[in-house]
Design an enzyme around this catalytic site. Structure first.
Site, PDB file in Angstrom:
ATOM      1  N   GLU A  95     -12.919  -3.536  -1.991  1.00 45.89           N
ATOM      2  CA  GLU A  95     -13.132  -5.034  -1.813  1.00 45.89           C
ATOM      3  C   GLU A  95     -12.466  -5.365  -0.205  1.00 45.89           C
ATOM      4  O   GLU A  95     -11.585  -4.628   0.212  1.00 45.89           O
ATOM      5  CB  GLU A  95     -12.510  -5.801  -2.642  1.00 45.89           C
ATOM      6  CG  GLU A  95     -13.015  -5.745  -4.140  1.00 45.89           C
ATOM      7  CD  GLU A  95     -12.431  -6.713  -5.290  1.00 45.89           C
ATOM      8  OE1 GLU A  95     -13.354  -6.731  -6.227  1.00 45.89           O
ATOM      9  OE2 GLU A  95     -11.177  -6.730  -5.325  1.00 45.89           O
ATOM     10  N   CYS A 108      -9.235  -8.649   5.844  1.00 48.97           N
ATOM     11  CA  CYS A 108      -8.173  -8.012   5.190  1.00 48.97           C
ATOM     12  C   CYS A 108      -9.021  -6.627   4.365  1.00 48.97           C
ATOM     13  O   CYS A 108     -10.184  -6.741   3.899  1.00 48.97           O
ATOM     14  CB  CYS A 108      -7.389  -8.761   3.959  1.00 48.97           C
ATOM     15  SG  CYS A 108      -6.538  -7.679   3.120  1.00 48.97           S
ATOM     16  N   CYS A 115      -5.861   3.270  -5.873  1.00 50.44           N
ATOM     17  CA  CYS A 115      -4.729   3.570  -5.186  1.00 50.44           C
ATOM     18  C   CYS A 115      -3.910   4.666  -5.953  1.00 50.44           C
ATOM     19  O   CYS A 115      -3.865   4.536  -7.161  1.00 50.44           O
ATOM     20  CB  CYS A 115      -3.767   2.350  -4.964  1.00 50.44           C
ATOM     21  SG  CYS A 115      -2.306   2.616  -3.796  1.00 50.44           S
ATOM     22  N   CYS A 119       2.724   0.810  -7.723  1.00 54.87           N
ATOM     23  CA  CYS A 119       3.419  -0.303  -7.526  1.00 54.87           C
ATOM     24  C   CYS A 119       3.098  -1.273  -8.768  1.00 54.87           C
ATOM     25  O   CYS A 119       2.037  -1.775  -8.986  1.00 54.87           O
ATOM     26  CB  CYS A 119       3.117  -1.118  -6.206  1.00 54.87           C
ATOM     27  SG  CYS A 119       3.720  -0.021  -4.935  1.00 54.87           S
ATOM     28  N   CYS A 122       0.938  -4.822  -8.713  1.00 53.14           N
ATOM     29  CA  CYS A 122       0.048  -4.891  -8.011  1.00 53.14           C
ATOM     30  C   CYS A 122      -1.392  -4.406  -8.780  1.00 53.14           C
ATOM     31  O   CYS A 122      -1.241  -3.262  -9.285  1.00 53.14           O
ATOM     32  CB  CYS A 122       0.004  -3.964  -6.791  1.00 53.14           C
ATOM     33  SG  CYS A 122      -1.568  -3.711  -5.738  1.00 53.14           S
ATOM     34  N   CYS A 340      -3.330 -11.108  -2.077  1.00 50.96           N
ATOM     35  CA  CYS A 340      -2.675  -9.860  -1.993  1.00 50.96           C
ATOM     36  C   CYS A 340      -2.475  -9.320  -3.425  1.00 50.96           C
ATOM     37  O   CYS A 340      -1.885 -10.118  -4.392  1.00 50.96           O
ATOM     38  CB  CYS A 340      -1.062  -9.921  -1.437  1.00 50.96           C
ATOM     39  SG  CYS A 340      -1.243 -10.393   0.160  1.00 50.96           S
TER      40      CYS A 340
END
Ligand code: SAH
Length: 347
Positions: A95, A108, A115, A119, A122, A340
């Site tokens: 995305e 962005c 990933c 974290c 997230c 975010c």
């Protein structure tokens, strides 16, 4: 005989293209022309290359393909933010987001499919890391958003942030190559000062950035300046604790003379006490820095909650008293899961 698989011409550097044209008995400058079509003009088809002879185009077609990403789905938020689901050449999806403000239009972009860092606040961390993006796949996200910026806002793209999916410093070579193409005159010619790379803070790779004397901005997702607290929300901190991160940042500043931006979310009951604020103020003194206090974007059942306004105000006032610029950043595109930490291929 089966035809050999065609190569993606965009994987060739200008030097390799030059070698190719010389080897087939053509002029060296042909490489530059083709390179411009591929990067500056984003040609998706050899027939667009009108200053290249028909026979050369046919030869190129017989040996190469031009791989391109495609915007598979586009969603628009009530606040103007656009989220793109981008299909890569092997069908995988990442995305990217266009964020309009009064003064800027920011792209962005993602650097990895999924990933590998966990974290736990997230959404992208819930996706397994599938693979790194190639330089052209990163570059193409910028071109797609640049086009949308002109089409929907009639304004140029002004800024780029590597804050989409993935950890850019774990895809170092491709990220740096994409930035080179974004900044070079025969690419997009954008200033590196308008590009920000955001990282969880991998000390070894921050030192490498410093050694490579990069000219773009560095942002570090800090979220706590106390080891135990940071390790609890960002497991990477167990491997690379704050002392090592601080040393790497000193080296960064010594080499580049550029300050760093810390990204920081304040959560209720996690890092909203005075001792958390004091630790951050101290950490901010290691090298010149500023702080972006990012609003938390809930991703699930409420393990994490945005801290009170009072806690945010305490951060702002103590940082400012210490001479450190601190800004509270309100989220954009929340209604379409584009903010975010919300990028998770849900669309
Ligand atoms: N891997 C890089 C870039 C991707 S994350 C990095 O960690 O910096 C971009 C930013 O969004 C980071 O500062 C990250 O900490 C923050 N973020 C992640 N999840 C979030 C959430 N749910 N709410 C607000 N910010 C979040």
């Amino acid at each position: 005989m089966e035809q050999a698989e065609k190569r993606d011409i965009r994987q060739l550097s200008l030097e390799q293209l030059t070698e190719y044209f010389v080897q087939i008995g053509d002029k060296a400058f042909r490489a530059k022309q083709v390179y411009e079509w591929l990067w500056k003009k984003s040609a998706k088809d050899f027939d667009q290359m009108t200053n290249i002879s028909l026979s050369t185009r046919e030869k190129l077609k017989s040996e190469f393909t031009i791989n391109h990403i495609a915007v598979d789905q586009m969603q628009r938020s009530g606040d103007g933010t656009i989220k793109n689901a981008v299909k890569l050449y092997d069908g995988m999806i990442v995305e990217s987001v266009l964020i309009p403000t009064e003064k800027r239009i920011t792209a962005c972009i993602s650097s990895q499919v999924g990933c590998s860092l966990d974290c736990n606040f997230c959404a992208t961390a819930r996706l397994k890391r599938m693979r790194n993006l190639n330089a052209d796949e990163i570059y193409d996200q910028v071109v797609a958003i640049k086009d949308q910026s002109e089409q929907f806002f009639n304004r140029p793209l002004t800024n780029i942030v590597f804050m989409g999916m993935g950890e850019p410093l774990l895809n170092y070579a491709n990220v740096l190559e994409s930035i080179e193409k974004i900044t070079k005159p025969d690419g997009l010619g954008m200033s590196p000062k308008r590009i920000t790379l955001s990282t969880v803070g991998i000390p070894k790779m921050i030192k490498k950035l410093a050694d490579d004397e990069v000219k773009f901005n560095l942002a570090v997702s800090l979220h706590s300046a106390i080891n135990d607290t940071r390790s609890a929300v960002m497991p990477i901190n167990e491997k690379s604790p704050l002392e090592e991160l601080g040393d790497a940042l000193k080296y960064w500043y010594y080499k580049t003379k550029s300050k760093v931006t810390y990204e920081y979310v304040v959560w209720r009951g996690i890092n909203d006490k005075e001792k958390d604020v004091d630790a951050l103020v101290k950490f901010c003194k290691i090298i010149p820095s500023k702080v972006n206090l990012i609003e938390y974007n809930p991703i699930d059942d409420g393990e994490f909650q945005q801290a009170s306004e009072d806690a945010l105000n305490l951060y702002v006032s103590k940082l400012e008293a210490a001479g450190i610029v601190a800004k509270v950043r309100r989220s954009r595109g929340k209604d379409i899961d584009a903010a975010c930490g919300q990028l998770a291929n849900k669309s």
